[in-house]
Design a protein around this motif. Structure first.
Motif, PDB file in Angstrom:
ATOM      1  N   GLY A   1       4.705  17.647  -7.318  1.00  0.00           N
ATOM      2  CA  GLY A   1       4.136  17.114  -6.095  1.00  0.00           C
ATOM      3  C   GLY A   1       2.804  17.729  -5.709  1.00  0.00           C
ATOM      4  O   GLY A   1       2.140  17.248  -4.788  1.00  0.00           O
TER       5      GLY A   1
ATOM      6  N   GLU B   1       9.224  12.242  -7.185  1.00  0.00           N
ATOM      7  CA  GLU B   1      10.073  11.283  -6.473  1.00  0.00           C
ATOM      8  C   GLU B   1      11.519  11.298  -6.962  1.00  0.00           C
ATOM      9  O   GLU B   1      12.348  10.505  -6.515  1.00  0.00           O
ATOM     10  CB  GLU B   1       9.481   9.874  -6.629  1.00  0.00           C
ATOM     11  CG  GLU B   1       8.117   9.733  -5.963  1.00  0.00           C
ATOM     12  CD  GLU B   1       7.445   8.387  -6.266  1.00  0.00           C
ATOM     13  OE1 GLU B   1       8.009   7.628  -7.091  1.00  0.00           O
ATOM     14  OE2 GLU B   1       6.376   8.116  -5.699  1.00  0.00           O
TER      15      GLU B   1
ATOM     16  N   PRO C   1      -0.541  12.084 -14.612  1.00  0.00           N
ATOM     17  CA  PRO C   1      -0.329  11.844 -13.175  1.00  0.00           C
ATOM     18  C   PRO C   1       0.852  10.920 -12.890  1.00  0.00           C
ATOM     19  O   PRO C   1       1.566  11.108 -11.892  1.00  0.00           O
ATOM     20  CB  PRO C   1      -1.651  11.206 -12.728  1.00  0.00           C
ATOM     21  CG  PRO C   1      -2.662  11.672 -13.726  1.00  0.00           C
ATOM     22  CD  PRO C   1      -1.912  11.725 -15.020  1.00  0.00           C
ATOM     23  N   ASP C   2       1.085   9.942 -13.775  1.00  0.00           N
ATOM     24  CA  ASP C   2       2.176   8.994 -13.553  1.00  0.00           C
ATOM     25  C   ASP C   2       3.531   9.681 -13.641  1.00  0.00           C
ATOM     26  O   ASP C   2       4.395   9.497 -12.781  1.00  0.00           O
ATOM     27  CB  ASP C   2       2.108   7.854 -14.578  1.00  0.00           C
ATOM     28  CG  ASP C   2       0.898   6.952 -14.365  1.00  0.00           C
ATOM     29  OD1 ASP C   2       0.291   7.047 -13.281  1.00  0.00           O
ATOM     30  OD2 ASP C   2       0.566   6.173 -15.271  1.00  0.00           O
TER      31      ASP C   2
ATOM     32  N   SER D   1       6.547   7.285  -0.783  1.00  0.00           N
ATOM     33  CA  SER D   1       6.324   8.013  -2.026  1.00  0.00           C
ATOM     34  C   SER D   1       5.057   8.839  -1.977  1.00  0.00           C
ATOM     35  O   SER D   1       4.976   9.900  -2.591  1.00  0.00           O
ATOM     36  CB  SER D   1       6.265   7.043  -3.211  1.00  0.00           C
ATOM     37  OG  SER D   1       5.179   6.144  -3.047  1.00  0.00           O
ATOM     38  N   GLY D   2       4.057   8.386  -1.214  1.00  0.00           N
ATOM     39  CA  GLY D   2       2.821   9.139  -1.122  1.00  0.00           C
ATOM     40  C   GLY D   2       3.011  10.503  -0.509  1.00  0.00           C
ATOM     41  O   GLY D   2       2.268  11.436  -0.805  1.00  0.00           O
TER      42      GLY D   2
ATOM     43  N   GLN E   1      -3.242  13.316  -7.782  1.00  0.00           N
ATOM     44  CA  GLN E   1      -3.361  11.893  -8.132  1.00  0.00           C
ATOM     45  C   GLN E   1      -4.822  11.434  -8.085  1.00  0.00           C
ATOM     46  O   GLN E   1      -5.155  10.382  -7.551  1.00  0.00           O
ATOM     47  CB  GLN E   1      -2.501  11.041  -7.190  1.00  0.00           C
ATOM     48  CG  GLN E   1      -1.010  11.335  -7.268  1.00  0.00           C
ATOM     49  CD  GLN E   1      -0.371  10.823  -8.553  1.00  0.00           C
ATOM     50  OE1 GLN E   1      -0.279   9.632  -8.789  1.00  0.00           O
ATOM     51  NE2 GLN E   1       0.075  11.754  -9.395  1.00  0.00           N
TER      52      GLN E   1
ATOM     53  N   CYS F   1       0.295  17.591  -7.631  1.00  0.00           N
ATOM     54  CA  CYS F   1      -0.732  16.771  -8.270  1.00  0.00           C
ATOM     55  C   CYS F   1      -1.512  15.993  -7.213  1.00  0.00           C
ATOM     56  O   CYS F   1      -0.935  15.404  -6.300  1.00  0.00           O
ATOM     57  CB  CYS F   1      -0.083  15.808  -9.262  1.00  0.00           C
ATOM     58  SG  CYS F   1      -1.238  14.641 -10.026  1.00  0.00           S
TER      59      CYS F   1
ATOM     60  N   LYS G   1       5.223  12.539  -1.130  1.00  0.00           N
ATOM     61  CA  LYS G   1       5.715  13.481  -2.117  1.00  0.00           C
ATOM     62  C   LYS G   1       4.582  14.172  -2.864  1.00  0.00           C
ATOM     63  O   LYS G   1       4.804  15.196  -3.520  1.00  0.00           O
ATOM     64  CB  LYS G   1       6.593  12.742  -3.143  1.00  0.00           C
ATOM     65  CG  LYS G   1       7.838  12.083  -2.548  1.00  0.00           C
ATOM     66  CD  LYS G   1       8.900  13.095  -2.232  1.00  0.00           C
ATOM     67  CE  LYS G   1      10.194  12.406  -1.807  1.00  0.00           C
ATOM     68  NZ  LYS G   1      11.249  13.395  -1.479  1.00  0.00           N
ATOM     69  N   MET G   2       3.375  13.599  -2.797  1.00  0.00           N
ATOM     70  CA  MET G   2       2.265  14.115  -3.585  1.00  0.00           C
ATOM     71  C   MET G   2       1.274  14.858  -2.688  1.00  0.00           C
ATOM     72  O   MET G   2       1.486  15.012  -1.486  1.00  0.00           O
ATOM     73  CB  MET G   2       1.568  12.969  -4.320  1.00  0.00           C
ATOM     74  CG  MET G   2       2.511  12.090  -5.139  1.00  0.00           C
ATOM     75  SD  MET G   2       3.571  13.020  -6.278  1.00  0.00           S
ATOM     76  CE  MET G   2       2.344  13.665  -7.420  1.00  0.00           C
TER      77      MET G   2
ATOM     78  N   ARG H   1       4.176  12.085 -10.710  1.00  0.00           N
ATOM     79  CA  ARG H   1       4.611  11.373  -9.505  1.00  0.00           C
ATOM     80  C   ARG H   1       6.101  11.008  -9.594  1.00  0.00           C
ATOM     81  O   ARG H   1       6.856  11.184  -8.633  1.00  0.00           O
ATOM     82  CB  ARG H   1       3.773  10.112  -9.288  1.00  0.00           C
ATOM     83  CG  ARG H   1       4.248   9.250  -8.101  1.00  0.00           C
ATOM     84  CD  ARG H   1       3.459   7.965  -8.013  1.00  0.00           C
ATOM     85  NE  ARG H   1       2.144   8.180  -7.458  1.00  0.00           N
ATOM     86  CZ  ARG H   1       1.848   8.167  -6.161  1.00  0.00           C
ATOM     87  NH1 ARG H   1       2.806   7.975  -5.265  1.00  0.00           N
ATOM     88  NH2 ARG H   1       0.621   8.362  -5.747  1.00  0.00           N
TER      89      ARG H   1
END
Length: 488
Positions: free
Chosen positions: A46, A75, A67-68, A2-3, A50, A48, A5-6, A71
């Motif tokens: 993506g 995803e 931010p939540d 998932s990381g 974070q 962002c 994606k950002m 994300r």
């Protein structure tokens, strides 16, 4: 996984939803921005970073978990993104359309400060909830249990509706009183469709009504029902009337035909968009078609007026503002849109009265023919820190006009007088006195939220106030003390 994606802001450029060209969009009152496609929304979310201290969130009046949900969008977890977004904001699809993100969340984005261009937060926020409605992810309001307590809300604008939503979800019986024939307040009749299409607002009104909120419309407090009668009917009352009294300009011929208030002009235009029978539009009084239009003011309401006049077919549209472009209180994004659509801005100018002719005396007095304009320059900063405009002697001129719209801001109506309630305390500005945390007034069980407390402000602040007042009321309605009836 998932990381990955950002943190795409280094390689992916900022993109906003496609904007219809000015020559096309000025032919109707539809929203000017198209919807993000799923792939583009995920791509932009993506970007962002974070960051550990999300300034976008801290500078949002609702402290949305930006931010939540960015994300989650990146995803592809859109239903979860909607649930996170809705948890802190009653109307995210409305805020995504009309909030001045350039001054709030996006204007404080960390990657914007580092020169990479802000995340398109507003467009993604709008996309999330629009997608949720399309996919049936927005459930009907169904309280887990019904309560016997009731709350009366005076005003069906964003603050009142936000409070109604929270209270109804908790099982409280809610009645909303409003002077207009449709709920929504400013959202319905004050903001043009090219910024906020009305089916978006009506959709939320329908959700509240289906969830058990009772609307008493065409109801003027002080005329159709007294304030004390409302208090007697309910355990608590929330005043959420907004501010609708236009600041006056005065000067020579200020009462001439064709010198109109912004709220009247916008309300008539929006009613026409609903298909209502609107004599003031049909007879040309509040219709810009074929006219030279001058709008006085520099805020978002002035931008709404100039852009409405363009769509109505005005010959020319000019906006007079006493300061320069850099000092305008309105959104720079809206100024840019107006310029693209053909509005001419006349900076450093202020009205000093109006010219009027007698050619239409048989139809109700003299008609405006021009604005007496004074040229200004910026002097020393005033108490607000902004440079104060100063008059340039001998530089006056007349700006020809057939319709002049005053968009100088709004003030509160004299509610203690209108409602025959002298003990309803107000400030020296006429706004209602209320606790800034609970929003309760000195009158027991009476709360006040939104512009009637703050003065003319943003929709997002009204939503926050409404939610906070609802929370304060619910705190007083403890489960132990409250009789409960079974939901059907």
């Amino acid at each position: 996984m998932s990381g990955n994606k950002m943190l795409q802001f280094v390689t992916v450029e900022r993109k906003t939803p496609e904007k219809r060209t000015a020559d096309v969009r000025t032919e109707d009152f539809g929203e000017i921005y198209r919807e993000f496609a799923a792939e583009r929304a995920a791509e932009q979310a993506g970007r962002c970073s974070q960051c550990g201290v999300p300034y976008c969130q801290t500078h949002c009046p609702l402290h949305n978990n930006i931010p939540d949900w960015l994300r989650l969008v990146a995803e592809g977890r859109l239903q979860e993104a909607y649930e996170v977004s809705q948890a802190t904001n009653t109307f995210p699809e409305i805020c995504g359309r009309i909030c001045p993100q350039d001054r709030l969340c996006e204007g404080n984005c960390v990657i914007e400060q580092s020169g990479h261009g802000t995340v398109t937060i507003g467009a993604v926020e709008k996309y999330i909830t629009d997608t949720a409605f399309e996919n049936g992810w927005v459930p009907t309001i169904k309280p887990r249990r019904e309560r016997t307590e009731s709350v009366g809300i005076i005003g069906a604008g964003p603050g009142g509706l936000a409070a109604a939503d929270m209270l109804r979800r908790a099982g409280v019986q809610v009645t909303v009183y409003d002077r207009y024939d449709r709920a929504g307040g400013l959202l319905t009749y004050g903001i043009p469709g090219f910024k906020l299409e009305k089916d978006v607002v009506m959709r939320r009104n329908d959700q509240l009504a289906e969830g058990g909120v009772e609307f008493v419309l065409n109801c003027e407090v002080g005329r159709d029902i007294t304030f004390d009668e409302i208090r007697q009917k309910h355990n608590a009352v929330i005043v959420a009337t907004g501010v609708y009294k236009t600041r006056d300009l005065g000067g020579k011929n200020a009462d001439a035909r064709g010198v109109v208030n912004a709220i009247d002009y916008l309300t008539v235009s929006n009613r026409k968009s609903f298909g209502d029978d609107v004599p003031a539009f049909d007879d040309g009084s509040l219709n810009a078609e074929g006219k030279r239009v001058v709008v006085i003011g520099g805020g978002d309401t002035a931008m709404d007026c100039v852009r409405t006049a363009i769509r109505q077919g005005a010959i020319s549209v000019k906006c007079l503002y006493r300061r320069d472009k850099a000092n305008m209180p309105g959104s720079q994004r809206e100024v840019q849109n107006a310029e693209e659509e053909g509005v001419e801005f006349v900076w450093l100018t202020a009205p000093a009265g109006f010219e009027a002719g007698l050619q239409e005396a048989m139809e109700g007095g003299v008609a405006v023919s021009g604005v007496n304009v004074q040229k200004m320059r910026l002097g020393e900063p005033d108490a607000t820190g902004r440079q104060a405009p100063e008059l340039i002697e001998g530089a006056d001129y007349v700006e020809k006009a057939d319709l002049v719209v005053k968009a100088l801001g709004f003030e509160p109506e004299e509610l203690p007088t209108l409602w025959d309630k002298p003990d309803l305390q107000v400030t020296r500005w006429g706004t209602i006195k209320a606790d800034f945390r609970t929003h309760e007034t000195p009158l027991e069980g009476v709360y006040a939220v939104g512009d009637i407390v703050r003065g003319a402000s943003l929709v997002v602040w009204a939503i926050r106030d409404g939610r906070e007042a609802a929370e304060a009321i619910l705190e007083k309605m403890t489960v132990a003390d409250a009789p409960v009836i079974a939901a059907e």
